[in-house]
Write a protein that holds these residues in place. Structure first.
Motif, PDB file in Angstrom:
ATOM      1  N   TYR A 252     -17.275   3.297  -6.840  1.00  0.00           N
ATOM      2  CA  TYR A 252     -17.117   2.158  -5.929  1.00  0.00           C
ATOM      3  C   TYR A 252     -16.061   2.555  -4.911  1.00  0.00           C
ATOM      4  CZ  TYR A 252     -17.138  -2.777  -4.548  1.00  0.00           C
ATOM      5  OH  TYR A 252     -17.277  -3.956  -3.849  1.00  0.00           O
ATOM      6  N   ASN A 253     -16.511   3.077  -3.774  1.00  0.00           N
ATOM      7  CA  ASN A 253     -15.576   3.704  -2.840  1.00  0.00           C
ATOM      8  C   ASN A 253     -15.910   3.364  -1.387  1.00  0.00           C
ATOM      9  OD1 ASN A 253     -16.332   6.089  -5.074  1.00  0.00           O
ATOM     10  ND2 ASN A 253     -14.150   5.682  -4.835  1.00  0.00           N
ATOM     11  N   ASN A 254     -14.885   3.423  -0.555  1.00  0.00           N
ATOM     12  CA  ASN A 254     -15.050   3.448   0.896  1.00  0.00           C
ATOM     13  C   ASN A 254     -14.810   4.870   1.377  1.00  0.00           C
ATOM     14  OD1 ASN A 254     -15.600   0.733   1.292  1.00  0.00           O
ATOM     15  ND2 ASN A 254     -13.460   0.177   1.598  1.00  0.00           N
ATOM     16  N   PHE A 255     -15.815   5.473   1.968  1.00  0.00           N
ATOM     17  CA  PHE A 255     -15.709   6.810   2.545  1.00  0.00           C
ATOM     18  C   PHE A 255     -16.850   6.889   3.553  1.00  0.00           C
ATOM     19  CE2 PHE A 255     -14.363  11.356   1.033  1.00  0.00           C
ATOM     20  CZ  PHE A 255     -14.142  11.727   2.348  1.00  0.00           C
ATOM     21  N   TYR A 256     -16.606   6.321   4.745  1.00  0.00           N
ATOM     22  CA  TYR A 256     -17.687   6.062   5.691  1.00  0.00           C
ATOM     23  C   TYR A 256     -18.362   7.319   6.212  1.00  0.00           C
ATOM     24  CZ  TYR A 256     -16.908   1.020   5.964  1.00  0.00           C
ATOM     25  OH  TYR A 256     -16.840  -0.318   5.682  1.00  0.00           O
ATOM     26  N   GLU A 257     -17.737   8.484   6.077  1.00  0.00           N
ATOM     27  CA  GLU A 257     -18.429   9.712   6.445  1.00  0.00           C
ATOM     28  C   GLU A 257     -19.716   9.901   5.642  1.00  0.00           C
ATOM     29  OE1 GLU A 257     -14.059  10.685   7.341  1.00  0.00           O
ATOM     30  OE2 GLU A 257     -15.229   9.273   6.143  1.00  0.00           O
TER      31      GLU A 257
ATOM     32  N   PRO B  41     -15.001  14.570  -5.024  1.00  0.00           N
ATOM     33  CA  PRO B  41     -15.189  14.461  -3.578  1.00  0.00           C
ATOM     34  C   PRO B  41     -15.199  13.032  -3.066  1.00  0.00           C
ATOM     35  CG  PRO B  41     -16.650  16.126  -4.481  1.00  0.00           C
ATOM     36  CD  PRO B  41     -16.007  15.442  -5.654  1.00  0.00           C
ATOM     37  N   GLN B  42     -15.822  12.107  -3.787  1.00  0.00           N
ATOM     38  CA  GLN B  42     -15.903  10.731  -3.301  1.00  0.00           C
ATOM     39  C   GLN B  42     -14.549  10.036  -3.258  1.00  0.00           C
ATOM     40  OE1 GLN B  42     -17.373  11.983  -6.031  1.00  0.00           O
ATOM     41  NE2 GLN B  42     -17.643  10.457  -7.656  1.00  0.00           N
ATOM     42  N   ASN B  43     -13.550  10.595  -3.946  1.00  0.00           N
ATOM     43  CA  ASN B  43     -12.210  10.025  -3.933  1.00  0.00           C
ATOM     44  C   ASN B  43     -11.253  10.770  -3.013  1.00  0.00           C
ATOM     45  OD1 ASN B  43     -13.220   9.400  -7.033  1.00  0.00           O
ATOM     46  ND2 ASN B  43     -12.068   7.729  -6.112  1.00  0.00           N
ATOM     47  N   GLY B  44     -11.800  11.715  -2.226  1.00  0.00           N
ATOM     48  CA  GLY B  44     -10.972  12.347  -1.213  1.00  0.00           C
ATOM     49  C   GLY B  44     -10.595  13.774  -1.468  1.00  0.00           C
ATOM     50  N   ALA B  45     -11.373  14.499  -2.293  1.00  0.00           N
ATOM     51  CA  ALA B  45     -11.082  15.895  -2.585  1.00  0.00           C
ATOM     52  C   ALA B  45     -11.023  16.724  -1.303  1.00  0.00           C
ATOM     53  CB  ALA B  45     -12.167  16.458  -3.516  1.00  0.00           C
ATOM     54  N   PRO B  46     -10.227  17.783  -1.334  1.00  0.00           N
ATOM     55  CA  PRO B  46      -9.349  18.217  -2.439  1.00  0.00           C
ATOM     56  C   PRO B  46      -7.960  17.588  -2.403  1.00  0.00           C
ATOM     57  CG  PRO B  46      -9.370  19.899  -0.769  1.00  0.00           C
ATOM     58  CD  PRO B  46     -10.320  18.832  -0.292  1.00  0.00           C
ATOM     59  N   LEU B  47      -7.610  16.907  -1.302  1.00  0.00           N
ATOM     60  CA  LEU B  47      -6.325  16.206  -1.272  1.00  0.00           C
ATOM     61  C   LEU B  47      -6.370  15.083  -0.258  1.00  0.00           C
ATOM     62  CD1 LEU B  47      -3.545  18.161   0.678  1.00  0.00           C
ATOM     63  CD2 LEU B  47      -5.984  18.629   0.927  1.00  0.00           C
ATOM     64  N   ARG B  48      -5.568  14.063  -0.502  1.00  0.00           N
ATOM     65  CA  ARG B  48      -5.515  12.879   0.332  1.00  0.00           C
ATOM     66  C   ARG B  48      -4.100  12.317   0.284  1.00  0.00           C
ATOM     67  NH1 ARG B  48      -8.694   7.972  -2.306  1.00  0.00           N
ATOM     68  NH2 ARG B  48      -7.416   6.865  -0.780  1.00  0.00           N
ATOM     69  N   VAL B  49      -3.860  11.270   1.053  1.00  0.00           N
ATOM     70  CA  VAL B  49      -2.636  10.507   0.889  1.00  0.00           C
ATOM     71  C   VAL B  49      -2.986   9.162   0.256  1.00  0.00           C
ATOM     72  CG1 VAL B  49      -1.239  11.559   2.690  1.00  0.00           C
ATOM     73  CG2 VAL B  49      -2.795   9.680   3.268  1.00  0.00           C
ATOM     74  N   VAL B  50      -2.025   8.581  -0.444  1.00  0.00           N
ATOM     75  CA  VAL B  50      -2.161   7.231  -0.993  1.00  0.00           C
ATOM     76  C   VAL B  50      -0.886   6.475  -0.640  1.00  0.00           C
ATOM     77  CG1 VAL B  50      -2.445   5.818  -3.047  1.00  0.00           C
ATOM     78  CG2 VAL B  50      -3.671   7.996  -2.870  1.00  0.00           C
ATOM     79  N   ILE B  51      -1.047   5.355   0.055  1.00  0.00           N
ATOM     80  CA  ILE B  51       0.082   4.523   0.472  1.00  0.00           C
ATOM     81  C   ILE B  51      -0.145   3.137  -0.131  1.00  0.00           C
ATOM     82  CG2 ILE B  51       1.466   3.709   2.405  1.00  0.00           C
ATOM     83  CD1 ILE B  51      -0.993   6.135   3.482  1.00  0.00           C
ATOM     84  N   PRO B  52       0.421   2.841  -1.295  1.00  0.00           N
ATOM     85  CA  PRO B  52      -0.040   1.699  -2.085  1.00  0.00           C
ATOM     86  C   PRO B  52       0.310   0.331  -1.530  1.00  0.00           C
ATOM     87  CG  PRO B  52       1.848   2.730  -3.135  1.00  0.00           C
ATOM     88  CD  PRO B  52       1.450   3.614  -1.998  1.00  0.00           C
ATOM     89  N   TRP B  53       1.274   0.223  -0.592  1.00  0.00           N
ATOM     90  CA  TRP B  53       1.609  -1.101  -0.062  1.00  0.00           C
ATOM     91  C   TRP B  53       0.777  -1.460   1.170  1.00  0.00           C
ATOM     92  CZ3 TRP B  53       4.702   3.173   0.811  1.00  0.00           C
ATOM     93  CH2 TRP B  53       5.102   3.433   2.118  1.00  0.00           C
ATOM     94  N   LYS B  54      -0.118  -0.575   1.560  1.00  0.00           N
ATOM     95  CA  LYS B  54      -0.978  -0.804   2.715  1.00  0.00           C
ATOM     96  C   LYS B  54      -2.433  -0.921   2.280  1.00  0.00           C
ATOM     97  CE  LYS B  54       2.090   1.645   5.924  1.00  0.00           C
ATOM     98  NZ  LYS B  54       2.315   0.563   6.906  1.00  0.00           N
ATOM     99  N   TYR B  55      -3.265  -1.502   3.154  1.00  0.00           N
ATOM    100  CA  TYR B  55      -4.689  -1.574   2.863  1.00  0.00           C
ATOM    101  C   TYR B  55      -5.269  -0.163   2.759  1.00  0.00           C
ATOM    102  CZ  TYR B  55      -4.381  -6.570   3.750  1.00  0.00           C
ATOM    103  OH  TYR B  55      -4.041  -7.898   3.691  1.00  0.00           O
ATOM    104  N   GLY B  56      -6.320  -0.043   1.969  1.00  0.00           N
ATOM    105  CA  GLY B  56      -6.829   1.259   1.576  1.00  0.00           C
ATOM    106  C   GLY B  56      -7.235   2.179   2.705  1.00  0.00           C
ATOM    107  N   PHE B  57      -7.637   1.630   3.853  1.00  0.00           N
ATOM    108  CA  PHE B  57      -8.102   2.514   4.923  1.00  0.00           C
ATOM    109  C   PHE B  57      -6.982   3.375   5.490  1.00  0.00           C
ATOM    110  CE2 PHE B  57      -6.974  -1.354   7.313  1.00  0.00           C
ATOM    111  CZ  PHE B  57      -6.307  -0.848   8.417  1.00  0.00           C
TER     112      PHE B  57
END
Length: 320
Positions: A79-84, A219-235
């Motif tokens: 259950y993901n947002n990854f518009y690409e 890959p669907q969660n942002g492989a191989p690396l991503r940023v996560v900023i938990p106090w902001k909306y997911g986009f």
């Protein structure tokens, strides 16, 4: 001069989470958001079907982790947002497995004294990894609780020695035209671009992320690396990074360009500021069931004590 963060993050060997625990953890936790004490096994944390992904063990970071029932591996990876890969929540899980993940390098440059180009292995070794359980809140008013693995982005940014002109950090993500069907739809101007103010990027909660649930990122969660900023909306938490640039001017990010009345630069979780097409006062926790009560949304996604000071004196309805 070299930027240094004043926060101290302590990790003890005794805090390491054994694999057997995160594969089958029973979450008997306080539901403090409701103001009452309740016990629940609904959030039983299982990494179903995870063994196909290489393990990425790391000690738990208790200072930043929340004590809430985890969403399951199945929920987190389907259950993901990854518009690409398409606008459907299941599209990333269906199509992202085709991504070419090797070789992969990230360029860190701009207003820095020591620009770097590093591959994923070098980036992983740059600082000690830790597991942090973060809430993830999406602008569509749904949420999850996810165990991410990484280290504070500040550890990387200090290595490139930002100059005095470095006021913003801009993230650029990968575009692989032949295997990303969503790119052809022109929903956004690609590549996907996001950004933070320098003090936001240097905050210890901002995580450069390499894994989830004790495994490397799918890959669907942002492989191989991503940023996560938990106090902001997911986009704001850009996936599949290929570039990190420091600059003096605020960037025009992808969603700001596409819909400036709906998506601002800051994107701080704020129940008092509705999206033009829906309220942000409550959220639906994925996996809780269709008939479950909605949860109240908390300012800064519940991280106000840690980050509210970054926005002192700002009008958060105007700077949304």
């Amino acid at each position: 001069m070299t930027m240094r963060a004043p926060w101290d993050i302590g990790i003890q060997p005794s805090e390491i989470t054994p694999e057997s625990v995160w594969q089958a953890r029973r979450c008997w936790l306080q539901q403090a958001a409701w103001g009452t004490l309740a016990l629940s096994t609904a959030g039983l944390a299982r990494a179903e079907n995870a063994p196909e992904w290489p393990p990425l063990p790391a000690p738990r970071g208790p200072r930043w982790s929340v004590d809430e029932p985890l969403n399951t591996w199945q929920e987190i990876t389907t259950y993901n947002n990854f518009y690409e890969f398409g606008t459907g929540k299941s599209d990333p899980a269906e199509y992202a497995g085709r991504m070419r993940l090797t070789p992969w390098t990230v360029r860190i440059d701009g207003a820095v004294r020591k620009p770097l180009t590093l591959d994923v292995d070098a980036l992983r070794r740059l600082a000690p990894l830790e597991e942090r359980v973060y809430r993830l809140r999406c602008v569509e008013a749904w949420s999850m609780v996810v165990p991410w693995t990484g280290y504070s982005l500040s550890s990387l940014l200090r290595q490139v020695e930002p100059t005095e002109e470095a006021r913003y950090v801009v993230f650029t993500t990968a575009v692989q035209l032949d295997i990303m069907p969503g790119v052809a739809d022109r929903i956004l101007d690609w590549p996907y671009v996001e950004g933070l103010r320098m003090d936001e990027a240097m905050h210890p909660l901002t995580l450069l992320t390499f894994g989830v649930y004790g495994r490397t990122l799918p890959p669907q969660n942002g492989a191989p690396l991503r940023v996560v900023i938990p106090w902001k909306y997911g986009f704001k938490s850009a996936k599949s990074l290929v570039g990190i640039r420091l600059q003096s001017e605020p960037p025009v990010t992808s969603w700001m360009r596409a819909a400036p009345s709906e998506y601002g630069f800051y994107a701080n979780v704020n129940p008092a500021v509705p999206h033009p097409r829906w309220s942000q006062e409550t959220e639906r926790r994925i996996g809780a069931g269709f008939f479950s009560s909605r949860l109240p949304t908390h300012p800064f996604n519940g991280y106000a004590e840690a980050v509210a000071g970054l926005y002192k004196g700002m009008d958060l309805a105007r700077n949304f």
